[in-house]
Write a protein that holds these residues in place. Structure first.
Motif, PDB file in Angstrom:
ATOM      1  N   ILE A   5      -7.942   7.518   5.971  1.00  0.00           N
ATOM      2  CA  ILE A   5      -7.338   6.225   5.634  1.00  0.00           C
ATOM      3  C   ILE A   5      -7.332   5.344   6.889  1.00  0.00           C
ATOM      4  O   ILE A   5      -6.931   5.784   7.967  1.00  0.00           O
ATOM      5  CB  ILE A   5      -5.891   6.395   5.124  1.00  0.00           C
ATOM      6  CG1 ILE A   5      -5.826   7.393   3.953  1.00  0.00           C
ATOM      7  CG2 ILE A   5      -5.287   5.047   4.725  1.00  0.00           C
ATOM      8  CD1 ILE A   5      -6.418   6.925   2.672  1.00  0.00           C
ATOM      9  N   ARG A   6      -7.779   4.103   6.704  1.00  0.00           N
ATOM     10  CA  ARG A   6      -7.808   3.149   7.805  1.00  0.00           C
ATOM     11  C   ARG A   6      -6.427   3.069   8.461  1.00  0.00           C
ATOM     12  O   ARG A   6      -5.405   3.119   7.773  1.00  0.00           O
ATOM     13  CB  ARG A   6      -8.162   1.779   7.217  1.00  0.00           C
ATOM     14  CG  ARG A   6      -8.824   0.851   8.144  1.00  0.00           C
ATOM     15  CD  ARG A   6      -9.173  -0.389   7.311  1.00  0.00           C
ATOM     16  NE  ARG A   6      -8.645  -1.581   7.937  1.00  0.00           N
ATOM     17  CZ  ARG A   6      -8.336  -2.695   7.284  1.00  0.00           C
ATOM     18  NH1 ARG A   6      -8.472  -2.760   5.968  1.00  0.00           N
ATOM     19  NH2 ARG A   6      -7.899  -3.732   7.942  1.00  0.00           N
ATOM     20  N   LYS A   7      -6.432   2.952   9.773  1.00  0.00           N
ATOM     21  CA  LYS A   7      -5.166   3.012  10.501  1.00  0.00           C
ATOM     22  C   LYS A   7      -4.219   1.838  10.210  1.00  0.00           C
ATOM     23  O   LYS A   7      -4.658   0.720   9.992  1.00  0.00           O
ATOM     24  CB  LYS A   7      -5.451   3.076  11.999  1.00  0.00           C
ATOM     25  CG  LYS A   7      -5.989   4.437  12.368  1.00  0.00           C
ATOM     26  CD  LYS A   7      -6.041   4.681  13.854  1.00  0.00           C
ATOM     27  CE  LYS A   7      -6.458   6.131  14.082  1.00  0.00           C
ATOM     28  NZ  LYS A   7      -6.752   6.424  15.464  1.00  0.00           N
TER      29      LYS A   7
ATOM     30  N   PHE B  21       0.869  -1.176   0.000  1.00  0.00           N
ATOM     31  CA  PHE B  21       0.000   0.000   0.000  1.00  0.00           C
ATOM     32  C   PHE B  21       0.912   1.233   0.000  1.00  0.00           C
ATOM     33  O   PHE B  21       1.570   1.525   0.988  1.00  0.00           O
ATOM     34  CB  PHE B  21      -0.881  -0.044   1.252  1.00  0.00           C
ATOM     35  CG  PHE B  21      -1.935   1.029   1.333  1.00  0.00           C
ATOM     36  CD1 PHE B  21      -1.604   2.383   1.281  1.00  0.00           C
ATOM     37  CD2 PHE B  21      -3.272   0.694   1.487  1.00  0.00           C
ATOM     38  CE1 PHE B  21      -2.579   3.365   1.368  1.00  0.00           C
ATOM     39  CE2 PHE B  21      -4.260   1.673   1.588  1.00  0.00           C
ATOM     40  CZ  PHE B  21      -3.909   3.010   1.531  1.00  0.00           C
TER      41      PHE B  21
ATOM     42  N   SER C  45       1.891   0.784   8.440  1.00  0.00           N
ATOM     43  CA  SER C  45       1.681  -0.631   8.744  1.00  0.00           C
ATOM     44  C   SER C  45       2.854  -1.132   9.598  1.00  0.00           C
ATOM     45  O   SER C  45       3.854  -0.427   9.749  1.00  0.00           O
ATOM     46  CB  SER C  45       1.610  -1.415   7.431  1.00  0.00           C
ATOM     47  OG  SER C  45       2.913  -1.502   6.862  1.00  0.00           O
TER      48      SER C  45
ATOM     49  N   GLN D 193      -2.226   0.980   7.763  1.00  0.00           N
ATOM     50  CA  GLN D 193      -2.285   0.263   6.502  1.00  0.00           C
ATOM     51  C   GLN D 193      -1.167   0.653   5.539  1.00  0.00           C
ATOM     52  O   GLN D 193      -0.833  -0.102   4.634  1.00  0.00           O
ATOM     53  CB  GLN D 193      -3.632   0.528   5.810  1.00  0.00           C
ATOM     54  CG  GLN D 193      -4.821  -0.059   6.536  1.00  0.00           C
ATOM     55  CD  GLN D 193      -4.763  -1.559   6.623  1.00  0.00           C
ATOM     56  OE1 GLN D 193      -4.455  -2.233   5.637  1.00  0.00           O
ATOM     57  NE2 GLN D 193      -5.022  -2.103   7.793  1.00  0.00           N
ATOM     58  N   VAL D 194      -0.591   1.839   5.715  1.00  0.00           N
ATOM     59  CA  VAL D 194       0.327   2.357   4.691  1.00  0.00           C
ATOM     60  C   VAL D 194       1.719   1.718   4.820  1.00  0.00           C
ATOM     61  O   VAL D 194       2.348   1.793   5.874  1.00  0.00           O
ATOM     62  CB  VAL D 194       0.450   3.895   4.793  1.00  0.00           C
ATOM     63  CG1 VAL D 194       1.447   4.406   3.762  1.00  0.00           C
ATOM     64  CG2 VAL D 194      -0.913   4.552   4.606  1.00  0.00           C
ATOM     65  N   ASP D 195       2.162   1.097   3.728  1.00  0.00           N
ATOM     66  CA  ASP D 195       3.488   0.471   3.734  1.00  0.00           C
ATOM     67  C   ASP D 195       4.571   1.465   3.341  1.00  0.00           C
ATOM     68  O   ASP D 195       5.654   1.454   3.905  1.00  0.00           O
ATOM     69  CB  ASP D 195       3.508  -0.718   2.766  1.00  0.00           C
ATOM     70  CG  ASP D 195       2.594  -1.830   3.218  1.00  0.00           C
ATOM     71  OD1 ASP D 195       2.716  -2.257   4.378  1.00  0.00           O
ATOM     72  OD2 ASP D 195       1.745  -2.266   2.415  1.00  0.00           O
TER      73      ASP D 195
END
Lengths: 135, 225
Positions: free
Chosen positions: B113-115, B45, B173, B117-119
């Motif tokens: 943005i959902r917590k 992500f 993430s 999750q970001v790579d």
């Protein structure tokens, strides 16, 4: 906005973060315009990886909002090695490909199940900005 | 050297890519092998905050950073013109719905943005010091106000960047990494040593540093310990 994106969007209102109702948003099936792009190619490995990371209950919920109640209630458990996938599993992945990647919501609206705030999708772009009094 | 996207857009609406954008591109290029290795064989992500012209997201798609067929690219901006322009730039460079996953989202930073999750988070922020962060324009047509919002970062130019740093633990993430650009007036060394003293979550490394005209720019990488 692709269907899969619904699995990453929550309500922007900070106070809703302590609620577990802020995700997924509730999509209004009567107002969402769905478009299918069949030119997006099926890549089984990508789908397998997506399946590994998505929140399945949220997928089920949004699919139901949009009128699709045919998904299995549990996340399908498939072979994780590409070479071991059987025909049946490939069918499952292909169905998910159709739903998650080929289906877009081009116009529509969705609301937070906690605070009720309504957000809009226009020209395929979701707008999650809040009005100044809520931001 | 990796190819840079071709850009043709209306600079009354978004800023023309400049040394700051190029330093981010160079930083991502420098970390290419690291990112490919870190995120191989899984869905990644990728989230760019404030894409402006779209040059950085397009560069990442074009050059498969960290991989193309397994990445979800999200461009998040408060400015509607930036989202339109990002989509145009991506298309202009051959990135289409059929060959990549690119989503443009209008949002105030990652609030929607959902917590966790970001790579890979990439942020070239409004870093220019100013008395205040401008208010959000009330209409899409107030072009100058939108441009100011993309540029001015309030006190020390750090107000917006600080918001992201404060939220980083909620954004990234478990294997996430963030690339954030600073100018010297943001006092990045001081910011970094403050974070290291007060919180034990991050490895923070200087990836690239460059004098560009009268500005000195740097890109730092934040990765979880």
């Amino acid at each position: 906005m692709k269907f899969l994106t619904t699995n990453f969007l929550k309500c922007s209102v900070k106070a809703c973060d302590i609620s577990n109702l802020n995700f997924p948003l509730e999509y209004d099936g009567s107002k969402c315009k769905l478009v299918q792009n069949e030119d997006i190619e099926f890549q089984p490995e990508f789908l397998l990886n997506i399946l590994d990371r998505i929140d399945w209950p949220a997928i089920l919920q949004v699919a139901a909002d949009l009128g699709n109640t045919s998904l299995p209630s549990q996340k399908p458990e498939l072979h994780t090695n590409m070479d071991e996938l059987n025909e049946e599993e490939l069918v499952i992945l292909r169905d998910l490909h159709t739903l998650l990647l080929q289906t877009s919501i081009t116009e529509g609206e969705m609301r937070c199940r906690n605070c009720g705030h309504v957000y809009y999708i226009k020209n395929s772009i979701p707008n999650l900005l809040l009005p100044p009094h809520l931001a | 050297m990796l190819p840079t996207p071709y850009i043709k857009c209306d600079y009354n609406k978004v800023y023309e890519p400049s040394e700051d954008s190029f330093l981010v591109l160079d930083s991502l290029e420098k970390d290419l092998v690291y990112l490919r290795e870190k995120f191989k064989n899984r869905v990644t992500f990728v989230c760019e905050l404030g894409p402006g012209s779209g040059i950085i997201t397009t560069f990442m798609i074009q050059n498969e950073i960290p991989n193309r067929s397994n990445s979800l690219y999200f461009s998040v901006d408060i400015n509607p013109w930036a989202l339109d322009t990002t989509l145009t730039t991506a298309k202009l460079n051959g990135c289409s719905e059929t060959n990549c996953y690119l989503e443009c989202i209008q949002s105030d930073l990652t609030t929607s943005i959902r917590k966790r999750q970001v790579d890979i988070l990439v942020f070239n922020p409004p870093y220019v010091p100013a008395v205040n962060v401008p208010e959000i324009p009330s209409s899409k047509e107030n072009l100058d106000q939108w441009l100011d919002l993309a540029l001015l970062g309030g006190k020390d130019g750090m107000v917006i960047t600080q918001r992201v740093i404060d939220q980083l633990d909620d954004i990234l993430s478990p294997t996430g990494v963030a690339y954030i650009l600073f100018c010297a007036r943001n006092k990045p060394e001081q910011i970094v040593s403050n974070i290291i003293e007060t919180c034990d979550l991050w490895n923070i490394d200087l990836v690239k540093h460059r004098k560009a005209g009268w500005e000195v720019l740097s890109v730092y990488r934040f990765s979880r310990k």
